[in-house]
Design a protein around this motif. Structure first.
Motif, mmCIF file in Angstrom:
data_model
loop_
_atom_site.group_PDB
_atom_site.id
_atom_site.type_symbol
_atom_site.label_atom_id
_atom_site.label_comp_id
_atom_site.label_asym_id
_atom_site.label_seq_id
_atom_site.Cartn_x
_atom_site.Cartn_y
_atom_site.Cartn_z
ATOM 1 N N VAL A 1 0.862 -1.192 0.000
ATOM 2 C CA VAL A 1 0.000 0.000 0.000
ATOM 3 C C VAL A 1 0.899 1.243 0.000
ATOM 4 N N VAL A 2 0.286 2.397 -0.241
ATOM 5 C CA VAL A 2 1.038 3.649 -0.355
ATOM 6 C C VAL A 2 1.896 3.913 0.892
ATOM 7 N N ASP A 3 1.359 3.596 2.062
ATOM 8 C CA ASP A 3 2.128 3.831 3.285
ATOM 9 C C ASP A 3 3.419 3.009 3.361
ATOM 10 N N ASP A 4 3.420 1.830 2.741
ATOM 11 C CA ASP A 4 4.662 1.040 2.717
ATOM 12 C C ASP A 4 5.732 1.801 1.933
ATOM 13 N N ILE A 5 5.301 2.462 0.871
ATOM 14 C CA ILE A 5 6.264 3.215 0.048
ATOM 15 C C ILE A 5 6.756 4.444 0.809
ATOM 16 N N VAL A 6 5.822 5.168 1.417
ATOM 17 C CA VAL A 6 6.222 6.360 2.192
ATOM 18 C C VAL A 6 7.216 5.975 3.293
ATOM 19 N N ALA A 7 7.002 4.801 3.879
ATOM 20 C CA ALA A 7 7.886 4.362 4.969
ATOM 21 C C ALA A 7 9.324 4.135 4.503
ATOM 22 N N CYS A 8 9.537 4.002 3.200
ATOM 23 C CA CYS A 8 10.892 3.761 2.667
ATOM 24 C C CYS A 8 11.577 5.027 2.183
ATOM 25 N N ILE A 9 10.841 6.113 2.129
ATOM 26 C CA ILE A 9 11.433 7.361 1.642
ATOM 27 C C ILE A 9 12.130 8.036 2.828
ATOM 28 N N PRO A 10 13.391 8.438 2.654
ATOM 29 C CA PRO A 10 14.133 9.003 3.785
ATOM 30 C C PRO A 10 13.420 10.220 4.366
ATOM 31 N N MET A 11 13.185 10.203 5.645
ATOM 32 C CA MET A 11 12.576 11.342 6.325
ATOM 33 C C MET A 11 13.676 12.355 6.671
ATOM 34 N N PRO A 12 13.303 13.621 6.870
ATOM 35 C CA PRO A 12 14.331 14.622 7.204
ATOM 36 C C PRO A 12 15.071 14.328 8.511
ATOM 37 N N HIS A 13 14.367 13.788 9.501
ATOM 38 C CA HIS A 13 15.009 13.576 10.800
ATOM 39 C C HIS A 13 15.056 12.098 11.162
ATOM 40 N N SER A 14 16.238 11.638 11.541
ATOM 41 C CA SER A 14 16.366 10.311 12.135
ATOM 42 C C SER A 14 17.574 10.410 13.051
ATOM 43 N N GLU A 15 17.849 9.331 13.764
ATOM 44 C CA GLU A 15 18.939 9.374 14.735
ATOM 45 C C GLU A 15 20.263 9.765 14.075
ATOM 46 N N THR A 16 20.466 9.248 12.861
ATOM 47 C CA THR A 16 21.759 9.467 12.205
ATOM 48 C C THR A 16 21.667 10.458 11.039
ATOM 49 N N SER A 17 20.491 11.031 10.798
ATOM 50 C CA SER A 17 20.321 11.780 9.543
ATOM 51 C C SER A 17 21.247 12.988 9.418
ATOM 52 N N GLN A 18 21.448 13.737 10.513
ATOM 53 C CA GLN A 18 22.265 14.942 10.389
ATOM 54 C C GLN A 18 23.688 14.597 9.939
ATOM 55 N N LYS A 19 24.268 13.590 10.576
ATOM 56 C CA LYS A 19 25.611 13.139 10.191
ATOM 57 C C LYS A 19 25.614 12.645 8.732
ATOM 58 N N GLN A 20 24.597 11.896 8.361
ATOM 59 C CA GLN A 20 24.525 11.383 6.983
ATOM 60 C C GLN A 20 24.429 12.527 5.974
ATOM 61 N N HIS A 21 23.616 13.530 6.279
ATOM 62 C CA HIS A 21 23.489 14.674 5.357
ATOM 63 C C HIS A 21 24.823 15.392 5.215
ATOM 64 N N GLU A 22 25.534 15.529 6.342
ATOM 65 C CA GLU A 22 26.835 16.202 6.287
ATOM 66 C C GLU A 22 27.827 15.409 5.442
ATOM 67 N N ILE A 23 27.822 14.111 5.607
ATOM 68 C CA ILE A 23 28.732 13.286 4.805
ATOM 69 C C ILE A 23 28.423 13.449 3.324
ATOM 70 N N ARG A 24 27.145 13.408 2.981
ATOM 71 C CA ARG A 24 26.801 13.540 1.558
ATOM 72 C C ARG A 24 27.246 14.887 1.000
ATOM 73 N N SER A 25 27.084 15.958 1.780
ATOM 74 C CA SER A 25 27.529 17.271 1.289
ATOM 75 C C SER A 25 29.032 17.297 1.099
ATOM 76 N N GLN A 26 29.756 16.656 2.013
ATOM 77 C CA GLN A 26 31.215 16.638 1.883
ATOM 78 C C GLN A 26 31.607 15.888 0.607
ATOM 79 N N VAL A 27 30.928 14.794 0.349
ATOM 80 C CA VAL A 27 31.225 14.020 -0.853
ATOM 81 C C VAL A 27 30.935 14.863 -2.100
ATOM 82 N N LEU A 28 29.779 15.508 -2.121
ATOM 83 C CA LEU A 28 29.438 16.359 -3.276
ATOM 84 C C LEU A 28 30.452 17.488 -3.434
ATOM 85 N N ALA A 29 30.838 18.083 -2.314
ATOM 86 C CA ALA A 29 31.783 19.204 -2.367
ATOM 87 C C ALA A 29 33.095 18.764 -3.005
#
Lengths: 200, 200
Positions: free
Chosen positions: A91-119
């Motif tokens: 169902v649609v909710d199963d799909i939404v559950a797989c899309i990365p949410m803005p906040h999670s325990e590790t999300s801030q660190k992960q976002h920073e790593i991705r920016s460093q890689v892009l940079a």
């Protein structure tokens, strides 16, 4: 420079010690704090042998940053397997559950790593090539998953594929991490996705 | 460290020479190639006097990177003024024309600069604070513009504000720059926006 040499056991060990050292340096100090001499010291090898394995400074960095980048998606892949594994109905909710949410325990660190890689990709052509291939593979995988989901969703539900490939694929929530009280919440984002990812 | 000192004319000149030198270094070599000693040499000053003006290496970097970041939005502001200036009626296409498209003459360089700024913000608390304030101001400005547009659009058109504040605001087209043939085109993105930014 292609690494086409066949390595001995001790060379493979040195290679992985170098990667491990570079990885620690990126995680602890960020890319601005990264010094080739420090990596060699931590790995217990010479700068010369480091270059022998990886061709250049750009080569070492490309290897490690791509690895960190791909790992930063591990949480997403785990969710996809958990919620969308198998071949049964979804169902649609199963799909939404797989899309990365803005906040999670590790999300801030992960976002920073991705920016460093892009940079770094902007000035390191080896990383740029590797990252480009990795992202194209990720996009192809997304397409395959979407194809498959079309058949597993209720017949009346049609996915809006542009929402996935144009918007969700290009979202970078490090911007959101900087917004303090004005940041988008997971609930707000999930509600928006539920509304957008299916076409009437 | 607040820069609350009142500067003499020659000090102001030195300050702007340092900023100009750091800026060139970032644009030419990227943040990974940035060395405080090089900036001082190009600016013709000592590292000590550089730190006197900016407090620290992080302070110099924060100043320059924030400036580059804000400049990277100049094209957008120019479009907003051109298409949405004044108080007369507007149509949906005027709004779409102001939303940054993935491809433009300068977009790839701009995307790279923004990633570099975000990457440094992860490990430079001075930049992080400045960038956060700048982004919150940008978001507040977006809200004001959207409020105003509601009254200038045809009565039956209602903007979908979440599309702006959640999705468009957080999009980073450097991902798209890496996609080669698979990249989203301006036409594809504009068509999607035309469809999404108004609510039925």
């Amino acid at each position: 420079m292609a690494i086409s040499t066949i390595y001995s056991h001790s060379e493979l060990e040195a290679r992985s010690r170098i990667i491990e050292a570079a990885r620690e340096e990126v995680l602890n100090r960020g890319i601005l704090g990264l010094r080739v001499a420090n990596i060699a010291r931590i790995a217990g090898c010479s700068i010369t042998s480091m270059y022998r394995y990886f061709g250049s400074r750009d080569g070492v960095l490309a290897e490690v940053l791509l690895q960190l980048y791909e790992e930063s998606f591990a949480e997403i892949y785990a969710l996809v397997l958990e919620r969308l594994g198998g071949t049964g109905p979804v169902v649609v909710d199963d799909i939404v559950a797989c899309i990365p949410m803005p906040h999670s325990e590790t999300s801030q660190k992960q976002h920073e790593i991705r920016s460093q890689v892009l940079a770094v990709a902007g000035t390191n052509p080896i990383l740029r090539t590797k990252l480009s291939a990795s992202m194209r593979a990720r996009r192809a995988m997304l397409s395959t998953v979407l194809d498959e989901l079309e058949h597993r969703l209720p017949a009346e539900v049609k996915l809006d594929r542009d929402i996935f490939t144009v918007l969700i694929f290009n979202v970078n929530f490090q911007y959101n991490d900087l917004m303090g009280d004005d940041a988008v919440t997971n609930e707000q984002y999930a509600a928006l996705l539920r509304r957008l990812i299916i076409r009437e």
